[in-house]
Design a protein around this motif. Sequence first.
Motif, mmCIF file in Angstrom:
data_model
loop_
_atom_site.group_PDB
_atom_site.id
_atom_site.type_symbol
_atom_site.label_atom_id
_atom_site.label_comp_id
_atom_site.label_asym_id
_atom_site.label_seq_id
_atom_site.Cartn_x
_atom_site.Cartn_y
_atom_site.Cartn_z
ATOM 1 N N LEU A 240 74.896 74.215 -25.268
ATOM 2 C CA LEU A 240 74.694 75.286 -26.186
ATOM 3 C C LEU A 240 75.789 76.239 -26.394
ATOM 4 C CD1 LEU A 240 71.228 76.261 -24.486
ATOM 5 C CD2 LEU A 240 71.691 75.390 -26.796
ATOM 6 N N PRO A 241 75.854 76.984 -27.419
ATOM 7 C CA PRO A 241 76.959 77.980 -27.343
ATOM 8 C C PRO A 241 76.348 78.924 -26.250
ATOM 9 C CG PRO A 241 76.037 77.678 -29.536
ATOM 10 C CD PRO A 241 75.149 76.768 -28.632
ATOM 11 N N LEU A 242 77.553 79.490 -25.567
ATOM 12 C CA LEU A 242 77.313 80.157 -24.389
ATOM 13 C C LEU A 242 76.405 81.388 -24.623
ATOM 14 C CD1 LEU A 242 77.869 80.318 -21.107
ATOM 15 C CD2 LEU A 242 79.929 82.018 -21.841
ATOM 16 N N GLY A 243 76.762 82.136 -25.841
ATOM 17 C CA GLY A 243 75.923 83.242 -26.327
ATOM 18 C C GLY A 243 74.179 83.127 -26.068
ATOM 19 N N GLU A 244 73.988 81.944 -26.533
ATOM 20 C CA GLU A 244 72.856 81.138 -26.655
ATOM 21 C C GLU A 244 72.287 80.973 -25.180
ATOM 22 O OE1 GLU A 244 71.280 77.981 -29.304
ATOM 23 O OE2 GLU A 244 72.448 78.931 -30.956
ATOM 24 N N THR B 208 83.951 88.881 -17.772
ATOM 25 C CA THR B 208 82.711 88.735 -17.271
ATOM 26 C C THR B 208 82.163 89.937 -18.298
ATOM 27 O OG1 THR B 208 83.141 87.805 -15.049
ATOM 28 C CG2 THR B 208 80.930 89.087 -15.548
ATOM 29 N N ALA B 209 82.709 91.079 -18.122
ATOM 30 C CA ALA B 209 82.039 92.516 -18.900
ATOM 31 C C ALA B 209 81.720 92.079 -20.325
ATOM 32 C CB ALA B 209 82.850 93.542 -18.639
ATOM 33 N N LEU B 210 82.736 91.432 -21.219
ATOM 34 C CA LEU B 210 82.895 91.591 -22.596
ATOM 35 C C LEU B 210 82.500 90.214 -23.262
ATOM 36 C CD1 LEU B 210 85.708 94.075 -22.616
ATOM 37 C CD2 LEU B 210 83.363 94.564 -23.242
ATOM 38 N N VAL B 211 82.759 89.117 -22.520
ATOM 39 C CA VAL B 211 82.690 87.603 -23.265
ATOM 40 C C VAL B 211 81.425 87.718 -23.985
ATOM 41 C CG1 VAL B 211 81.616 86.510 -21.386
ATOM 42 C CG2 VAL B 211 82.878 85.450 -22.951
ATOM 43 N N ALA B 212 81.172 87.141 -25.153
ATOM 44 C CA ALA B 212 80.018 87.077 -25.904
ATOM 45 C C ALA B 212 79.499 85.752 -26.051
ATOM 46 C CB ALA B 212 80.216 87.632 -27.529
ATOM 47 N N ASP B 213 80.649 84.914 -26.193
ATOM 48 C CA ASP B 213 80.322 83.252 -26.669
ATOM 49 C C ASP B 213 81.345 82.445 -25.911
ATOM 50 O OD1 ASP B 213 78.849 81.452 -27.764
ATOM 51 O OD2 ASP B 213 79.489 81.793 -29.689
ATOM 52 N N GLY B 214 81.009 81.116 -26.009
ATOM 53 C CA GLY B 214 81.809 80.111 -25.545
ATOM 54 C C GLY B 214 80.860 78.827 -25.260
ATOM 55 N N SER B 215 81.058 78.184 -24.360
ATOM 56 C CA SER B 215 80.501 76.615 -24.336
ATOM 57 C C SER B 215 79.654 76.715 -23.039
ATOM 58 C CB SER B 215 81.440 75.920 -24.676
ATOM 59 O OG SER B 215 80.621 74.587 -24.654
ATOM 60 N N VAL C 100 80.227 99.898 -23.315
ATOM 61 C CA VAL C 100 79.040 100.778 -23.753
ATOM 62 C C VAL C 100 78.932 100.760 -25.051
ATOM 63 C CG1 VAL C 100 78.669 103.033 -24.068
ATOM 64 C CG2 VAL C 100 79.676 102.391 -21.874
ATOM 65 N N ALA C 101 80.103 100.537 -26.046
ATOM 66 C CA ALA C 101 79.718 100.300 -27.395
ATOM 67 C C ALA C 101 79.184 99.240 -27.760
ATOM 68 C CB ALA C 101 81.297 100.449 -28.308
ATOM 69 N N HIS C 102 79.496 98.216 -27.026
ATOM 70 C CA HIS C 102 79.098 96.698 -27.480
ATOM 71 C C HIS C 102 77.732 95.960 -26.626
ATOM 72 C CE1 HIS C 102 82.603 95.907 -30.215
ATOM 73 N NE2 HIS C 102 83.106 96.635 -29.359
ATOM 74 N N GLN C 103 77.477 96.848 -25.596
ATOM 75 C CA GLN C 103 76.476 96.300 -24.868
ATOM 76 C C GLN C 103 75.149 95.776 -25.242
ATOM 77 O OE1 GLN C 103 75.973 98.450 -21.110
ATOM 78 N NE2 GLN C 103 75.642 96.786 -20.310
ATOM 79 N N ALA C 104 74.691 96.575 -26.303
ATOM 80 C CA ALA C 104 73.455 95.919 -27.186
ATOM 81 C C ALA C 104 73.632 94.666 -27.852
ATOM 82 C CB ALA C 104 73.279 96.889 -28.110
ATOM 83 N N GLN C 105 74.786 94.432 -28.206
ATOM 84 C CA GLN C 105 74.993 93.006 -28.791
ATOM 85 C C GLN C 105 75.323 92.061 -27.735
ATOM 86 O OE1 GLN C 105 76.202 96.183 -30.146
ATOM 87 N NE2 GLN C 105 77.732 95.506 -31.461
ATOM 88 N N LEU C 106 75.725 92.284 -26.689
ATOM 89 C CA LEU C 106 76.075 91.411 -25.829
ATOM 90 C C LEU C 106 75.062 90.592 -25.159
ATOM 91 C CD1 LEU C 106 79.037 93.028 -24.120
ATOM 92 C CD2 LEU C 106 79.286 90.917 -25.585
#
Lengths: 437, 252
Positions: free
Chosen positions: A120-124, A149-156, A19-25
């Motif tokens: 691509l960086p996964l976030g992008e 799956t819920a919280l990952v923000a980046d990767g490859s 909930v706290a991070h959803q906006a940035q994910l």
Amino acid sequence: MAASQTNQQLTDRYDQQLVAHQAQLPGDGAVRQHAIKQLTAGGLPNRKTERWRYTRLNRVLKQDFGPSHQSAANKDDIDSLVSELTNQLGAQESALLVFDQGSFRADLSQVSDLGGIEFLPLGEALSCGAVKLAESRDGTARAFDQLNTALVADGSWLKIPAGKQPKITILVLAGAAHEQTNYWRLVVDAQSLSEAEIDIIYLGNSDDQAYHSNNFIDLQLSAGARLVVNQIQLQSQQAFHVAAMQVTCQRDSFFRGHLLALGADLARDDVDVYLAETGASVQIDGLQLTGGSQHADLHLTVEHQAPYCNSHVTHHGLFSDHGRGVFNGRVHVFEGADGTDSEMQSKNLLLSERAEIDSKPELEIYADDVKCSHGCTVGDLDHDQLFYLRSRGLAEPQARALLLHAFAAASFSEFAGPWADYVARHVNQKLDQLSHD
Amino acid sequence: MLKVNDLKVEIEGKSILKGLTLDIGAGEVHAIMGPNGSGKSTLSHVLSGRDGYEVVGRSITLDGEDMLALSPEQRAWKGLFLGFQYPVAIPGLNSSVFMREAVNAQRRSRGESEYDAMDFLSISREKMKLLDMDESFMSRAVNDGFSGGEKKRNEIYQMALLEPRLAILDEIDSGLDIDALKVVSDGINKLRSPERSLIMVTHYQRLLDYVIPDFVHVLSDGKIIRSGGRELALELEKSGYGWLEQDLAAAE
Ligand SMILES: Nc1ncnc2c1ncn2[C@@H]1O[C@H](COP(=O)(O)OP(=O)(O)O)[C@@H](O)[C@H]1O
Ligand SMILES: [Mg+2]
């Protein structure tokens, strides 16, 4: 029920984090919401969860792992670590992708040598819709995948086109701050007739921080693709490391994996290979080295879903002091998967009376015309080998040391290139440490 | 040099060698022939110090020194070498690393300086030529995935590097086709010298056409039942082991 309340509290905490991070994910929030629902429904693994029977989480769940936020404090450390590594490796001509606490570090990476590979960086990739977050499997046993799956923000994210492509090294750096979790994910789309090799090095911080490294790898091999993945786990001594690898092999594709588990306080690898179409094959070598109070668990499943597929799995375990290992190797041959050729071996050496291995090869066969073998050995060094070396004039302690190195080295003898020496050095260091425990 | 006196050996309470006597002088080549199960490998193993055998009678001495008290490595340091009937594979152990360690361990035991990687490389190349071996062989793991012929060549190559005073070659001819047998025998012949003794253990006389022995002994049921010169081997070739065993039974 005290235990389930704790479990409830934990899953609630993860829910709040989402909930706290959803906006940035990045990417589709619905998949993340669904993952948290799966997690809340099943809870975290406990001693009643069959797939986690030999791996208790009490000691890591006591810690209050929050999501990581990059700390600027250690940037210089990381810079010097990366340049030291690249120096050690000499003129590194292959591509290098560096991730720090889960996030891509363009400043430290070399992406000019990627050949035809799209990266691509996964976030992008998630933000622009190049790839979607895949839904996690249900069940308590897959709680950490759901969390990822819920919280990952980046990767490859890598898309590998047909033809022979350059080698890629991926450094996944973790452990910059105490009691933080690093989520990282790799998604590979190995297209038809592509040929590539990816080395993944999980590297902890030299300080003994307790941290949680949660990694998920999704590999898709299209028809005729050949993919080699070498995964080398060198997390810090207090780390809790989880990595799930999911490999789907289409017609006539070939997957080659090396999995080396050397670091972490508690390490858990889940590898699931789906031989989905005729003629696919997989060969995996796993090595676990644990000492002190380290615990390493490898759960590996090969699903023979189609006819004429091959699988060869070899697991080597070497355990000293209070070191523990778990190997669960399961081969499942579906009805109609005739012509299956499968072999699974688990070989283990216990170097102390307190060391322990729980090794269980499992075969489940629903087809008629198959060739399946499996075996498991636990013991001391081979007597014939020992005598052979001594008869050549090697004193017993030296003969034993050479055989221990050989036992471990057999798991990565096919490694080539600059990382081979790097890995051999780490294995040797670890072995010297184990034989003095 | 090597004296085996009335040697009796048991495995798990079962008597295998039943009073065996042998006397081997410097530079001599002895052949020990016998049917399968007669105790040839047991003798080879006991001479080189493998455990699992119980020596219940008499002695083995090398230059008057009791050998039975020594470990396998100590025997190797004294100049003993065993060419294995079934060389064991050691995946993960590089052949070249293994042999350099072995040669250096023996050099250390004699107070000689160790070879560095470069020294060793040139010596090992020279020895490989003796056996017509490909250099790629040195980068492979010990006996791992080797054919029968490659394994036996490797044994003789190791012997060439270690330069033993006494080599026991246990069925070095088994599993070899005629071309490989020639290469291996050539290698052995090049290693013959007045200071080096050889014990050729074999089931067949064929090997002895290529490596000509000074003495031939026939081992049957744990005992040497006949000794003679090279002609004894030819005789055996014609008449088989049955001939001697019947002979022996008649005499008893
Ligand atoms: N490890 C063992 N345990 C029990 N019996 C053995 C063992 N090794 C050899 N033997 C027995 O000892 C006898 C001699 O064997 P061996 O020395 O291998 O003969 P050879 O080399 O002449 O064929 C045979 O009867 C064999 O079965
Ligand atoms: Mg034999």
